[in-house]
Enzyme design. Structure first.
Site, PDB file in Angstrom:
ATOM      1  N   TYR A 294       0.826  -1.210   0.000  1.00 16.57           N
ATOM      2  CA  TYR A 294       0.000   0.000   0.000  1.00 16.57           C
ATOM      3  C   TYR A 294       0.862   1.263   0.000  1.00 16.57           C
ATOM      4  O   TYR A 294       0.670   2.165   0.798  1.00 16.57           O
ATOM      5  CB  TYR A 294      -0.962   0.008   1.196  1.00 16.57           C
ATOM      6  CG  TYR A 294      -1.788  -1.248   1.244  1.00 16.57           C
ATOM      7  CD1 TYR A 294      -2.851  -1.418   0.365  1.00 16.57           C
ATOM      8  CD2 TYR A 294      -1.478  -2.275   2.127  1.00 16.57           C
ATOM      9  CE1 TYR A 294      -3.589  -2.591   0.366  1.00 16.57           C
ATOM     10  CE2 TYR A 294      -2.213  -3.450   2.142  1.00 16.57           C
ATOM     11  CZ  TYR A 294      -3.265  -3.599   1.253  1.00 16.57           C
ATOM     12  OH  TYR A 294      -3.991  -4.748   1.260  1.00 16.57           O
TER      13      TYR A 294
ATOM     14  N   ASP B 259     -14.064 -16.094   7.210  1.00 19.60           N
ATOM     15  CA  ASP B 259     -12.668 -15.752   6.951  1.00 19.60           C
ATOM     16  C   ASP B 259     -11.991 -15.488   8.293  1.00 19.60           C
ATOM     17  O   ASP B 259     -12.141 -14.418   8.872  1.00 19.60           O
ATOM     18  CB  ASP B 259     -12.622 -14.526   6.033  1.00 19.60           C
ATOM     19  CG  ASP B 259     -11.198 -14.039   5.769  1.00 19.60           C
ATOM     20  OD1 ASP B 259     -10.263 -14.533   6.430  1.00 19.60           O
ATOM     21  OD2 ASP B 259     -11.042 -13.152   4.914  1.00 19.60           O
TER      22      ASP B 259
ATOM     23  N   TYR C  56     -12.706  -6.913   5.013  1.00 20.55           N
ATOM     24  CA  TYR C  56     -11.454  -7.063   4.268  1.00 20.55           C
ATOM     25  C   TYR C  56     -11.176  -8.551   4.079  1.00 20.55           C
ATOM     26  O   TYR C  56     -11.170  -9.318   5.046  1.00 20.55           O
ATOM     27  CB  TYR C  56     -10.266  -6.408   4.990  1.00 20.55           C
ATOM     28  CG  TYR C  56      -8.978  -6.626   4.212  1.00 20.55           C
ATOM     29  CD1 TYR C  56      -8.705  -5.887   3.075  1.00 20.55           C
ATOM     30  CD2 TYR C  56      -8.078  -7.623   4.587  1.00 20.55           C
ATOM     31  CE1 TYR C  56      -7.558  -6.122   2.325  1.00 20.55           C
ATOM     32  CE2 TYR C  56      -6.932  -7.863   3.845  1.00 20.55           C
ATOM     33  CZ  TYR C  56      -6.681  -7.107   2.720  1.00 20.55           C
ATOM     34  OH  TYR C  56      -5.548  -7.352   1.976  1.00 20.55           O
TER      35      TYR C  56
ATOM     36  N   LYS D 217      -2.380 -16.250   7.945  1.00 28.16           N
ATOM     37  CA  LYS D 217      -1.624 -15.405   8.873  1.00 28.16           C
ATOM     38  C   LYS D 217      -0.882 -16.176   9.982  1.00 28.16           C
ATOM     39  O   LYS D 217       0.224 -16.618   9.738  1.00 28.16           O
ATOM     40  CB  LYS D 217      -2.555 -14.333   9.420  1.00 28.16           C
ATOM     41  CG  LYS D 217      -2.899 -13.314   8.325  1.00 28.16           C
ATOM     42  CD  LYS D 217      -3.208 -11.940   8.857  1.00 28.16           C
ATOM     43  CE  LYS D 217      -3.074 -10.910   7.774  1.00 28.16           C
ATOM     44  NZ  LYS D 217      -4.340 -10.471   7.180  1.00 28.16           N
TER      45      LYS D 217
HETATM   46  C1  LIG Z   1      -4.770 -10.532   5.718  1.00 30.98           C
HETATM   47  C2  LIG Z   1      -6.127 -11.022   5.416  1.00 30.98           C
HETATM   48  C3  LIG Z   1      -6.428 -11.630   4.190  1.00 30.98           C
HETATM   49  C4  LIG Z   1      -5.412 -11.744   3.065  1.00 30.98           C
HETATM   50  O1  LIG Z   1      -4.338 -12.532   3.396  1.00 30.98           O
HETATM   51  P1  LIG Z   1      -2.955 -12.375   2.576  1.00 30.98           P
HETATM   52  O2  LIG Z   1      -2.087 -13.446   3.128  1.00 30.98           O
HETATM   53  O3  LIG Z   1      -2.462 -10.993   2.826  1.00 30.98           O
HETATM   54  O4  LIG Z   1      -3.285 -12.590   1.141  1.00 30.98           O
HETATM   55  C5  LIG Z   1      -7.713 -12.090   3.998  1.00 30.98           C
HETATM   56  N1  LIG Z   1      -8.662 -11.961   4.953  1.00 30.98           N
HETATM   57  C6  LIG Z   1      -8.403 -11.396   6.145  1.00 30.98           C
HETATM   58  C7  LIG Z   1      -9.478 -11.306   7.169  1.00 30.98           C
HETATM   59  C8  LIG Z   1      -7.132 -10.893   6.417  1.00 30.98           C
HETATM   60  O5  LIG Z   1      -6.884 -10.284   7.579  1.00 30.98           O
END
Ligand SMILES: *Cc1c(COP(=O)(O)O)cnc(C)c1O
Length: 425
Positions: free
Chosen positions: A18, A245, A144, A274
């Site tokens: 970013y 997610d 997100y 993550k």
């Molecule tokens: C960071 C994140 C993503 C994307 O993961 P990347 O490894 O950066 O592609 C998707 N969903 C959520 C909730 C996130 O925090």
């Protein structure tokens, strides 16, 4: 290469997340151990970010270091098409064991965004297998889910820059962000628009996709578990799949191993990433129920149409196994509860600052929402000067440290946040 040459070349050739090319301050880091980053000039910073939710055990953990070394002795990587290996199989079994019961099929990918793409493709292909064309998704604003095109299409339209990419993005259905905060009850009116979209469009909706309980990069808001429960119920009533997610929330960050446990909700598809490898390597996973895998496997084309080159990388899978083992063997719930308490008391003074709109804490996440966006050119060096690594975005200054952080270091982090916000807003 001395630090100045490094920075000069960095500005010339290297994109950062970013960022424009060469804009914004960046700091050369040469090492990290436990909760401290070491800069090229020798300064040490207490890490308040856990490298974006990931480094839950801190840096250079001997057990994680060893997991890489051990696996290197066997193989660093091998293709996953037609081959399998112990780290992947053991990790899949472990993830199935830890996540809500109906999830039992694991698809490994190499980043969170791709885990979301896979989840969305699975949902579409599931309905295709049943002879239905459902190509759209229902979500809430302020979400997100990643930076690839499918994931972007379900991110908040404003922060996800839908206007910029308008011509290329799939059109999805957006309900307002969940209004009731964490701990509050959810009234019928809170879901009125959501329910309306569901009633009108359920035949086009492959799945609802949400971040459970914590909306991360889209605004760092904590919402009602009751809301999540009601969404699950609406999905069942309208025969729509639910994708959760948990890429940011998974592995203890909110005080539960997975945030969906706050509402005792189980999804049809779950995305993890993550903290999965304890922040060492990139790895993500999409879990699905047997109902989904059966439908896809038993109807033409009979295969799920996705297969990343680095799928189930053995180094990353072995790390994930070690990281999960470390977490489960630790008193992580006590650590997260302690961090929550210290964040609450440490960040409380922010409430009296004129530039602050709200302070909120859940688990090992502390958020100070400001009235105006921060000036990164000023605020980033101000944190570094105080010996801490904190990376705000927009109107949000937040802490989500490694779980191993002690109260002294955490208090130093909180004090830096209070002082920097006091001086720079
Ligand atoms: C960071 C994140 C993503 C994307 O993961 P990347 O490894 O950066 O592609 C998707 N969903 C959520 C909730 C996130 O925090």
């Amino acid at each position: 290469m001395n630090p100045d040459q490094l920075l000069q070349l960095d500005r010339k050739h290297v994109w950062h997340p970013y960022s424009g090319m060469g804009t914004g301050p960046v700091f050369p880091v040469v090492g990290a151990e436990a909760v401290r980053l070491t800069l090229a000039d020798g300064r040490q910073l207490i890490d308040g970010m856990a490298s974006w939710w990931c480094a839950i055990h801190g840096y250079r953990h001997p057990v994680l270091d060893k997991a890489v070394e051990d696996q290197l002795g066997n193989m660093a990587h091998v293709m996953f098409g037609g081959l399998t290996h112990p780290p992947a199989v053991k990790l899949a079994r472990e993830l199935v064991k830890l996540t809500p019961t109906p999830l039992e099929k694991v698809f490994f990918t190499d980043s969170g965004s791709v885990a979301v793409e896979v989840a969305m493709k699975m949902a579409i292909q599931y309905w295709h297998s049943l002879g239905q064309s459902r190509q759209h998704f229902l979500t809430v604003r302020n979400g997100y889910h990643g930076d690839t095109f499918g994931a972007m299409s379900v991110c908040d339209p404003v922060t996800g820059m839908h206007t910029l990419f308008q011509g290329s993005l799939a059109r999805q259905f957006f309900a307002p962000p969940p209004e009731p905060a964490f701990g509050e009850t959810c009234e019928d009116r809170h879901l009125m628009e959501f329910e309306g979209l569901m009633e009108r469009h359920h035949q086009d909706i492959a799945a609802v996709i949400l971040e459970p309980i914590v909306q991360g990069a889209g605004g760092m808001r904590f919402y009602s578990a009751d809301y999540l429960r009601r969404v699950r119920r609406l999905c069942d009533e309208h025969d729509v799949l639910l994708i959760l997610d948990e890429i940011a929330t998974g592995f203890g960050r909110t005080g539960k191993l997975f945030a969906c446990e706050h509402g005792a909700v189980s999804p049809d598809i779950l995305c993890l990433g993550k903290a999965l490898t304890g922040g060492y390597m990139t790895l993500a996973a999409t879990l699905a129920t047997r109902r989904i895998s059966d439908a896809i496997s038993n109807h033409p084309p009979g295969v799920f149409m996705h297969g990343p080159t680095f799928m189930a990388n053995p180094l990353a899978c072995n790390l994930a196994l070690a990281s999960i083992g470390l977490l489960l063997d630790s008193h992580w719930q006590a650590s997260v509860a302690r961090i929550q308490k210290t964040l609450e008391s440490g960040l409380a003074p922010c409430r009296d600052l004129p530039g602050v709109k709200e302070v909120r804490v859940l688990g090992a996440i502390g958020v100070v929402e400001l009235k105006q966006p921060v000036d990164m050119q000023q605020i980033q060096p101000a944190f570094v000067d105080r010996g801490v690594w904190v990376r705000p975005f927009g109107r949000l200054v937040y802490l989500m440290p490694p779980f191993i952080i002690n109260d002294d270091d955490l208090n130093t982090l909180c004090q830096a946040v209070v002082q920097v916000i006091h001086q720079h807003t």
